[in-house]
Design an enzyme around this catalytic site. Structure first.
Site, PDB file in Angstrom:
ATOM      1  N   LEU A  85      -5.419  12.291  -7.947  1.00 32.74           N
ATOM      2  CA  LEU A  85      -5.263  11.195  -6.985  1.00 32.74           C
ATOM      3  C   LEU A  85      -6.525  10.355  -6.833  1.00 32.74           C
ATOM      4  CD1 LEU A  85      -3.238  13.022  -4.158  1.00 32.74           C
ATOM      5  CD2 LEU A  85      -2.354  11.724  -6.116  1.00 32.74           C
ATOM      6  N   TRP A 111       5.360  10.283 -19.717  1.00 37.46           N
ATOM      7  CA  TRP A 111       5.160   9.186 -18.751  1.00 37.46           C
ATOM      8  C   TRP A 111       6.387   8.307 -18.753  1.00 37.46           C
ATOM      9  CZ3 TRP A 111       1.159   9.565 -15.581  1.00 37.46           C
ATOM     10  CH2 TRP A 111       0.049  10.272 -15.983  1.00 37.46           C
ATOM     11  N   SER A 161       8.216  14.143 -16.346  1.00 35.35           N
ATOM     12  CA  SER A 161       8.047  12.812 -15.769  1.00 35.35           C
ATOM     13  C   SER A 161       6.919  12.016 -16.422  1.00 35.35           C
ATOM     14  CB  SER A 161       7.756  12.927 -14.266  1.00 35.35           C
ATOM     15  OG  SER A 161       6.566  13.655 -14.037  1.00 35.35           O
ATOM     16  N   THR A 215       5.012  17.189  -4.595  1.00 37.53           N
ATOM     17  CA  THR A 215       4.318  16.483  -5.677  1.00 37.53           C
ATOM     18  C   THR A 215       2.996  17.159  -5.999  1.00 37.53           C
ATOM     19  OG1 THR A 215       5.344  14.358  -5.113  1.00 37.53           O
ATOM     20  CG2 THR A 215       3.279  14.281  -6.330  1.00 37.53           C
ATOM     21  N   GLU A 225     -20.095 -12.087   7.755  1.00 38.57           N
ATOM     22  CA  GLU A 225     -20.857 -13.218   8.289  1.00 38.57           C
ATOM     23  C   GLU A 225     -22.357 -12.970   8.207  1.00 38.57           C
ATOM     24  OE1 GLU A 225     -17.147 -12.918  11.043  1.00 38.57           O
ATOM     25  OE2 GLU A 225     -18.302 -11.631   9.682  1.00 38.57           O
ATOM     26  N   LEU A 264       9.547  12.763   0.555  1.00 37.51           N
ATOM     27  CA  LEU A 264       8.649  12.054   1.461  1.00 37.51           C
ATOM     28  C   LEU A 264       9.017  10.577   1.535  1.00 37.51           C
ATOM     29  CD1 LEU A 264       6.198  11.879   3.286  1.00 37.51           C
ATOM     30  CD2 LEU A 264       4.753  11.728   1.245  1.00 37.51           C
ATOM     31  N   CYS A 298     -20.832 -10.899  15.480  1.00 37.69           N
ATOM     32  CA  CYS A 298     -20.993 -11.975  14.497  1.00 37.69           C
ATOM     33  C   CYS A 298     -20.911 -13.344  15.146  1.00 37.69           C
ATOM     34  CB  CYS A 298     -19.932 -11.839  13.408  1.00 37.69           C
ATOM     35  SG  CYS A 298     -20.189 -10.401  12.339  1.00 37.69           S
TER      36      CYS A 298
END
Length: 370
Positions: free
Chosen positions: A207, A173, A171, A199, A55, A303, A87
């Site tokens: 990442l 790709w 893995s 991993t 805003e 996970l 705001c």
């Protein structure tokens, strides 16, 4: 029913607000458009780091033209004084004639008070315009306010038979270039990227967001009960350049803690549950307390299974490649101990689309984003 003009301008405000996703936590990514006589005179979105608010940016652009105009805001204007004044106060001071709000703010510091302040000043206020779309955009902020944890988005990239690696661990790709580009786009619009220790050890990932030029990088989070992660990997080498948070249990040795802190990582200790595993509910609560609103989880299978079993997954993006590996391959989701279909956590299909030679399907837990 909202008018076509109201829908048009709110859609623009929503598109602007999305520019802040992944860049403004712990604040919500809000968009604002100010319209006078059918013409946009100001527009804005919450800036990097959460300030200034949408805003304020739009009002500064509009200047004197805001007098008598209509503001379209994707979330109820805040009504509390923090680093900057509220705001709602700024909108009143600008002498707007009308404010259109997509969805109310559940933060108890505002929660209707922002709208009440506008109306008390004689400004006409309309609410609920594209409310469902706005609720989806703000679901991470809402989750942190209501549940004390960030919205968790689980990504699974698998073969046709649900495998993420061959029996030998290969893995790269499984999915194609278009799918990998999409993953980087998702990292860019989330506050953080989460992986498990397995991993991190197996893939030595960065990442980070790549392929989008200079951008704000998400926090990189690794869940490692013992902090038994390689100190000679990419994560450790870049911990001072890109934020790295390690969620660990009490089993982590003082030596491991000291070593990772020396690398520049932030350590978050959480308790354990039966079996010695890290308490994932507590872990997500710690991330919420640290300010995160949207977390993109990229695995692995153990996970993913634990998060699903704990009813902690709000959204799943499944990228399926046209390959089959067979039963000896690594499953995308580990063991969950489910004996009956009625025990399986339900998800609702939201959309499907083609990503190069792969298929992306998006699923949400019932009630999320509404």
């Amino acid at each position: 029913m909202p008018s076509e003009a109201d829908l048009r301008w709110m859609r623009l405000a929503l598109s602007l607000g999305r520019r802040g996703q992944g860049r403004v936590w712990p604040n919500p990514a809000v968009g604002c458009v100010i319209v006078r006589d059918g013409r946009v005179v100001g527009r804005g979105w919450t800036q990097d780091g959460g300030r200034p608010h949408a805003e304020r940016v739009a009002l500064d652009e509009a200047g004197a033209a805001a007098t008598g105009a209509t503001a379209y805001v994707t979330l109820e204007p805040c009504n509390h004084t923090g680093v900057t004044p509220p705001c709602s106060e700024a909108l009143v001071a600008a002498s707007l004639a009308r404010v259109v709000v997509a969805v109310s703010d559940p933060d108890p510091r505002t929660a209707g008070a922002g709208i009440a302040r506008l109306r008390a000043a004689g400004i006409a206020v309309e609410t609920g315009v594209l409310e469902a779309e706005a609720a989806r955009d703000h679901t991470g902020f809402f989750s942190r306010i209501r549940a004390g944890r960030p919205h968790l988005h689980l990504k699974l990239a698998t073969t046709l038979d649900g495998r993420i690696a061959t029996a030998t661990g290969e893995s790269r790709w499984i999915t194609g270039a278009a799918a990998r580009h999409w993953v980087h786009a998702q990292r860019a619009c989330h506050d953080a990227v989460l992986v498990g220790a397995g991993t991190a050890r197996a893939d030595d990932p960065m990442l980070t967001v790549r392929g989008f030029g200079a951008t704000v990088q998400p926090v990189r989070i690794v869940l490692s009960r013992r902090l038994d992660l390689p100190l000679d990997g990419k994560l450790a080498a870049t911990a001072r350049e890109v934020p790295l948070w390690l969620l660990h249990g009490r089993e982590a040795t003082p030596g491991a803690r000291d070593a990772w802190e020396a690398q520049g990582a932030r350590l978050l200790e959480v308790g354990s549950v039966a079996g010695g595993h890290v308490d994932l509910t507590a872990a997500l609560g710690a991330l919420g307390e640290a300010g995160l609103t949207r977390v993109f989880c990229e695995g692995g299978g153990t996970l993913a299974a634990a998060l699903l079993a704990g009813d902690l997954v709000d959204e799943i993006s499944l990228v399926t490649a046209g390959k089959a590996i067979g039963a000896e391959g690594t499953p995308a989701v580990g063991a969950m101990g489910i004996a009956a279909l009625s025990e399986a956590p339900p998800f609702r299909l939201e959309s499907t689309r083609i990503l190069g030679g792969d298929v992306l399907s998006r699923w949400t837990r019932p009630g999320v984003g509404h």
